[in-house]
Every structure is written in C-alpha cells, then in structure tokens.
Design an enzyme around this catalytic site. Structure first.
Site, PDB file in Angstrom:
ATOM      1  N   GLU A   1      78.807  89.924  40.615  1.00  0.00           N
ATOM      2  CA  GLU A   1      78.960  88.472  40.537  1.00  0.00           C
ATOM      3  C   GLU A   1      80.345  88.077  41.041  1.00  0.00           C
ATOM      4  O   GLU A   1      81.350  88.612  40.580  1.00  0.00           O
ATOM      5  CB  GLU A   1      78.774  87.982  39.099  1.00  0.00           C
ATOM      6  CG  GLU A   1      79.069  86.517  38.867  1.00  0.00           C
ATOM      7  CD  GLU A   1      78.288  85.592  39.795  1.00  0.00           C
ATOM      8  OE1 GLU A   1      78.942  84.815  40.521  1.00  0.00           O
ATOM      9  OE2 GLU A   1      77.035  85.647  39.790  1.00  0.00           O
ATOM     10  N   LYS A   2      80.384  87.131  41.973  1.00  0.00           N
ATOM     11  CA  LYS A   2      81.674  86.776  42.575  1.00  0.00           C
ATOM     12  C   LYS A   2      82.517  85.884  41.683  1.00  0.00           C
ATOM     13  O   LYS A   2      83.737  85.831  41.828  1.00  0.00           O
ATOM     14  CB  LYS A   2      81.460  86.109  43.934  1.00  0.00           C
ATOM     15  CG  LYS A   2      80.803  84.744  43.896  1.00  0.00           C
ATOM     16  CD  LYS A   2      80.736  84.169  45.303  1.00  0.00           C
ATOM     17  CE  LYS A   2      80.095  82.799  45.314  1.00  0.00           C
ATOM     18  NZ  LYS A   2      80.075  82.213  46.677  1.00  0.00           N
TER      19      LYS A   2
ATOM     20  N   THR B   1      71.159  85.953  45.298  1.00  0.00           N
ATOM     21  CA  THR B   1      72.375  85.176  45.549  1.00  0.00           C
ATOM     22  C   THR B   1      72.178  83.676  45.424  1.00  0.00           C
ATOM     23  O   THR B   1      73.137  82.909  45.582  1.00  0.00           O
ATOM     24  CB  THR B   1      72.950  85.516  46.929  1.00  0.00           C
ATOM     25  OG1 THR B   1      71.892  85.493  47.904  1.00  0.00           O
ATOM     26  CG2 THR B   1      73.565  86.903  46.925  1.00  0.00           C
TER      27      THR B   1
ATOM     28  N   VAL C   1      64.624  65.743  41.546  1.00  0.00           N
ATOM     29  CA  VAL C   1      64.876  66.083  40.145  1.00  0.00           C
ATOM     30  C   VAL C   1      66.355  65.941  39.773  1.00  0.00           C
ATOM     31  O   VAL C   1      66.708  65.266  38.805  1.00  0.00           O
ATOM     32  CB  VAL C   1      64.401  67.523  39.850  1.00  0.00           C
ATOM     33  CG1 VAL C   1      64.721  67.903  38.417  1.00  0.00           C
ATOM     34  CG2 VAL C   1      62.910  67.649  40.109  1.00  0.00           C
TER      35      VAL C   1
ATOM     36  N   LEU D   1      67.811  62.289  39.821  1.00  0.00           N
ATOM     37  CA  LEU D   1      67.287  61.429  38.766  1.00  0.00           C
ATOM     38  C   LEU D   1      67.827  61.811  37.399  1.00  0.00           C
ATOM     39  O   LEU D   1      68.132  60.942  36.569  1.00  0.00           O
ATOM     40  CB  LEU D   1      65.758  61.476  38.763  1.00  0.00           C
ATOM     41  CG  LEU D   1      65.070  60.906  40.004  1.00  0.00           C
ATOM     42  CD1 LEU D   1      63.564  61.063  39.891  1.00  0.00           C
ATOM     43  CD2 LEU D   1      65.439  59.443  40.218  1.00  0.00           C
ATOM     44  N   GLU D   2      67.950  63.112  37.135  1.00  0.00           N
ATOM     45  CA  GLU D   2      68.479  63.547  35.848  1.00  0.00           C
ATOM     46  C   GLU D   2      69.921  63.090  35.664  1.00  0.00           C
ATOM     47  O   GLU D   2      70.280  62.498  34.636  1.00  0.00           O
ATOM     48  CB  GLU D   2      68.389  65.068  35.724  1.00  0.00           C
ATOM     49  CG  GLU D   2      66.961  65.581  35.562  1.00  0.00           C
ATOM     50  CD  GLU D   2      66.878  67.091  35.445  1.00  0.00           C
ATOM     51  OE1 GLU D   2      65.763  67.592  35.274  1.00  0.00           O
ATOM     52  OE2 GLU D   2      67.932  67.762  35.533  1.00  0.00           O
TER      53      GLU D   2
ATOM     54  N   ASP E   1      66.065  81.583  44.503  1.00  0.00           N
ATOM     55  CA  ASP E   1      66.268  80.510  45.475  1.00  0.00           C
ATOM     56  C   ASP E   1      66.467  81.012  46.893  1.00  0.00           C
ATOM     57  O   ASP E   1      66.313  80.250  47.853  1.00  0.00           O
ATOM     58  CB  ASP E   1      67.495  79.668  45.081  1.00  0.00           C
ATOM     59  CG  ASP E   1      67.255  78.821  43.851  1.00  0.00           C
ATOM     60  OD1 ASP E   1      66.163  78.919  43.259  1.00  0.00           O
ATOM     61  OD2 ASP E   1      68.165  78.055  43.471  1.00  0.00           O
TER      62      ASP E   1
ATOM     63  N   HIS F   1      63.074  79.516  36.229  1.00  0.00           N
ATOM     64  CA  HIS F   1      62.032  80.342  35.609  1.00  0.00           C
ATOM     65  C   HIS F   1      61.197  81.079  36.651  1.00  0.00           C
ATOM     66  O   HIS F   1      60.693  82.162  36.387  1.00  0.00           O
ATOM     67  CB  HIS F   1      61.146  79.514  34.668  1.00  0.00           C
ATOM     68  CG  HIS F   1      60.669  78.210  35.223  1.00  0.00           C
ATOM     69  ND1 HIS F   1      61.477  77.097  35.323  1.00  0.00           N
ATOM     70  CD2 HIS F   1      59.459  77.825  35.693  1.00  0.00           C
ATOM     71  CE1 HIS F   1      60.784  76.092  35.830  1.00  0.00           C
ATOM     72  NE2 HIS F   1      59.566  76.512  36.074  1.00  0.00           N
TER      73      HIS F   1
ATOM     74  N   HIS G   1      47.935  67.352  13.868  1.00  0.00           N
ATOM     75  CA  HIS G   1      48.097  65.901  13.823  1.00  0.00           C
ATOM     76  C   HIS G   1      49.156  65.544  12.784  1.00  0.00           C
ATOM     77  O   HIS G   1      49.144  66.097  11.689  1.00  0.00           O
ATOM     78  CB  HIS G   1      46.771  65.233  13.453  1.00  0.00           C
ATOM     79  CG  HIS G   1      46.894  63.757  13.216  1.00  0.00           C
ATOM     80  ND1 HIS G   1      46.999  62.857  14.261  1.00  0.00           N
ATOM     81  CD2 HIS G   1      46.939  63.027  12.060  1.00  0.00           C
ATOM     82  CE1 HIS G   1      47.093  61.643  13.756  1.00  0.00           C
ATOM     83  NE2 HIS G   1      47.056  61.710  12.407  1.00  0.00           N
TER      84      HIS G   1
END
Length: 468
Positions: free
Chosen positions: A33-34, A145, A185, A188-189, A314, A323, A446
């Site tokens: 991890e950089k 990455t 997404v 808007l968040e 990604d 996920h 319920h």
C-alpha cells in the site's frame, strides 16, 4: 529477497479482503500500500467518510425539521459545529483503518508501505516514500489498485474551489452554493450532505435523468424527493466550461436546444465518475495487457494474460463497487487455491446512500424491454406501511419485476428508508431463483419496512397487495 505465495498490490476492500482470504487458505501473503493507512479509497476518502457525514447531517436535519413534530423541544438555536462534524468523520475513518491493520496482524499478512510496481511477472518492486526500495518475489500477484476520480479535459481541478469527492469530504466550511457536475451516486450523496447543512445545491447532468444507470422509476422518485428538499437539477445539460475567479466558480452548460445556463457558486464538485488507476504499476514489464479504457484485461477467472497475475475491483471491468471488489478478492484467492468459486454479477446490488436510500439488484425495466423479455411488475409504496408512518419516512416504494411465465424474480428496485439493508433480502431470494410468490408467502415481521418487499411480491404475483 523475500518471497511470497501471493502479493496483493493495493489495500482497498478488494485488496485487503483478498489478502485475508489468501492467508486463511494457508498462503504466505504480502500486501503493498502506497499510503500510510490501509483501506484504500473506500475507507479513507470514499464509502466510510461519506456515510459518516451523511449520518451526521441527517441528525441535524431531523433536529431542525422533525423533532418538534415528534414532541422533542430543543431550547435555543440549533447550530452546526462543522469542525466537530469533520472531526467525527475522521474518527470513524481512523477506527476502521486501525481495524484493517489489526486484521492484517491477526492473519499474519506482511504489510509493505510503498508503491508496488512490476519488475517482471514474478518480481515486484516496492518504492518507499523516502526513495528507498526493495524487491520481493511472488508466485502469484493480485492487482487491486482501484480507481481515481475522473474529470473533463477542459476542467482544471485546483482542489480548493474546483474539487473532487476527496476534497469535498474535508472542507473547512459549508458552501454557500455548491455546483455539482454529474448526477450520479457520489455527487448526490455529497450534495445532500451540504444541502442539509444549509448550502444551495445545483446538479448538472449530461443525461436526461439522475442516477441514469438505475431503473428510471427510481430516478424519477429520487428527483422528486430531492427537489422537495431544495436541490436543483439541470438534466440534459452538457458542461462547457468551469472557471474560477478568486473565491467564486462559474459553470456554464448547454442543453440540447443550444441554450446556455450559467451557475455561479463558491465550490464546484466534479463528480463525473472514476477511472482505473494503474499509474506506476509498470504492467508492461510483467507483460500484462490493459484495455483501451485503461482497465486491466482479465478473463472469466479474473486472470490476466499472464497466468499467475490476477486483477480485481475498480481496475477491471464492471461496476466500481466496494462489495463487488470484495467478492472478486475472495474469488481470486479461492481460484489460486484450486477451488471453484463463483460470482453472479447480475446479483451485485447497487446502492445510493441519500435519504431516502436507493437500492437495486438484477435487471431494470429498460433492460428487460430491450432484451424482449416478457415480465410482470408489482410495486408497493412506503406511505402505505404503518412502520413508515410511525417514523415519518413515507417517501418511496419497492418494485419487483418477475418473469411473466415462470414468476422468477428478475429485478428488485427500491427507494425508501433502509433500502440499503433491505436489498439483501432480494439478493438472497434471487440467488436461490425465488419466485415473486415465494417472497409473498414468507412471513415478514410487523411493523417493519421489509413488509413493503412482501407487499410488492404480492402485487407482482397476482396483483393482490394486502394493504393497498
């Protein structure tokens, strides 16, 4: 030279989960991890911090808008301590990051800080921040990455007034007018966070609707709700220029008729998606092929053209979701171990963490129509639920799409309170090829929001919801 069975490059959700599963399977594992903290974009500048701010701003919104109706009187003016809000967000991030470090230690995974780059197919160089380096040997390598925010060619991101989501999570002030470029997404968040805190928020979207990859009914409902909250939308508009003038930012956009609008704000958030990140990886030295979109090219086993090198998350094709990356990380670890894992990408849910939340899995109506699939649809509004009325969360609905002949559930689309959690029921049902009738005959507690799923299934089965 240190040697490992598996070396994972990148410690985001895909990378660290993959490393853990590799270690569980008995592999001598290292992760590179950089940055000085583990967790990647998701834990440091993405999923976790954005949800922390969403929750904090939600509490403020409830205090100013709903507490009185609930019979809660607060003496004096309710104020935002924005500095404390940002500090709490960072505290949440720090807790999660330290948790990942604990998991690495627990599973005896070697953590190497630095930039990982290929020397060849079996050797990875780790270059540290001080310029020193070491080379390690790997029988297998997993590229994880991740991605970085995308921009438009003519926009200069200065990270001060023209910003990405990374900077939007650590502003020193609440914007007066936040102009968001992109109605997906992330935009808007973050837009809702600052809208709740008092900012004027304008969203410019190139497509004819927000969240354009989701079912059109969800887009329509979310637009209606966010407009009611005060957010402004300019859909079917192409951004032509973004210019900073001192403390102000000017955004010009053009609609399909050639008409131009000008939006003057103090911040512009560029939220037009993300791009695969392979900078400095030196994939060519290992002989690994990249696509023309910059993704690492993989087969159905997430294996590159080099048999001992895999890629996940990604940086490969498919939705950029934490996920999804986690599932791929486990998939690759088990593949290396000789197991036969599987991933059904049709059953990877998508979620928008605005309020109301938006969640979906499976096919949209638009996709079913395009494919010529005969289907039936059943919907149920949250406003008809006793639980929703009790909590004053009555916006939204659940929609179930089922095969017209077999009744198998093909897609579930929902917008409303806690749909980010409710969507797991739909994923489970679809994983086991459930029919709409199967869901309709399951007992749902319920009063709960989940009853909307049962009622939508009843509507899809033979149009017989019980409470509408």
């Amino acid at each position: 030279m240190s040697s490992f069975d598996v070396v994972v490059i990148g410690s985001g959700p895909g990378g660290y989960v993959s490393a853990i599963r590799c270690a569980q399977l008995g592999f001598n594992t290292a992760i590179i991890e950089k940055y000085p903290t583990l967790g990647g974009t998701c834990l440091n500048v993405g999923c976790i911090p954005s949800k922390a701010l969403l929750d904090s701003s939600h509490h403020y919104h409830d205090a100013t808008s709903h507490f009185k109706e609930h019979g809660i009187d607060i003496a004096g003016e309710i104020k935002v301590n924005f500095e404390q809000m940002i500090a709490r967000k960072q505290g949440v991030v720090d807790q999660n990051v330290s948790g990942i470090k604990y998991l690495m230690d627990k599973n005896k995974i070697t953590v190497l800080e630095g930039v990982g780059s290929f020397e060849d197919a079996t050797h990875v160089k780790v270059t540290k921040n001080d310029g020193s380096s070491e080379t390690i040997e790997a029988k297998n390598v997993i590229i994880a990455t991740g991605s970085k925010p995308s921009s438009l060619p003519f926009i200069k991101i200065d990270k001060e007034k023209i910003i990405t989501s990374t900077e939007a999570l650590k502003l020193k002030e609440v914007p007066k007018h936040l102009v968001i470029i992109g109605g997906g997404v992330i935009g808007l968040e973050l837009g809702q966070v600052y809208l709740r805190l008092g900012a004027q928020v304008s969203v410019v979207e190139y497509m004819d609707r927000i969240i354009p990859t989701m079912d059109a009914s969800l887009s329509k409902e979310l637009t209606k709700v966010l407009k009611k909250q005060g957010m402004k939308f300019y859909t079917s508009h192409k951004v032509k220029s973004v210019e900073r003038n001192g403390a102000d930012v000017k955004v010009e956009a053009e609609n399909k008729k050639g008409e131009t609008i000008t939006l003057d704000g103090d911040y512009a958030l560029v939220s037009v998606g993300r791009r695969p990140f392979t900078d400095g990886l030196n994939a060519d030295k290992a002989g690994v092929k990249l696509t023309d979109r910059g993704q690492v090219e993989v087969n159905e086993h997430l294996q590159t053209n080099v048999s001992t090198i895999y890629a996940i998350g990604d940086v490969v094709r498919g939705a950029m979701l934490a996920h999804k990356a986690e599932e791929e990380g486990v998939f690759v670890a088990e593949t290396i171990a000789g197991q036969k894992p599987h991933i059904d990408y049709n059953l990877v849910p998508g979620v928008v963490y605005t309020w109301p939340e938006v969640a979906a899995v499976g096919k949209t109506e638009e996709q079913l129509k395009e494919a010529g699939v005969q289907y039936k649809s059943g919907s149920f509004p949250f406003k008809a639920l006793g639980r929703s009325r009790a909590s004053m969360d009555t916006d939204g609905f659940v929609k179930i799409l089922a095969d017209a002949k077999t009744d198998e559930v093909l897609g579930v689309h929902m917008i409303g309170a806690r749909t980010a959690d409710l969507i797991a029921e739909a994923v489970t049902a679809m994983e086991f090829k459930a029919s709409a009738e199967d869901i309709s005959r399951m007992s749902h507690a319920h009063p709960t929001y989940a009853e909307a799923v049962k009622e939508a299934a009843l509507a899809a089965t033979d149009n017989r919801p019980l409470h509408m």
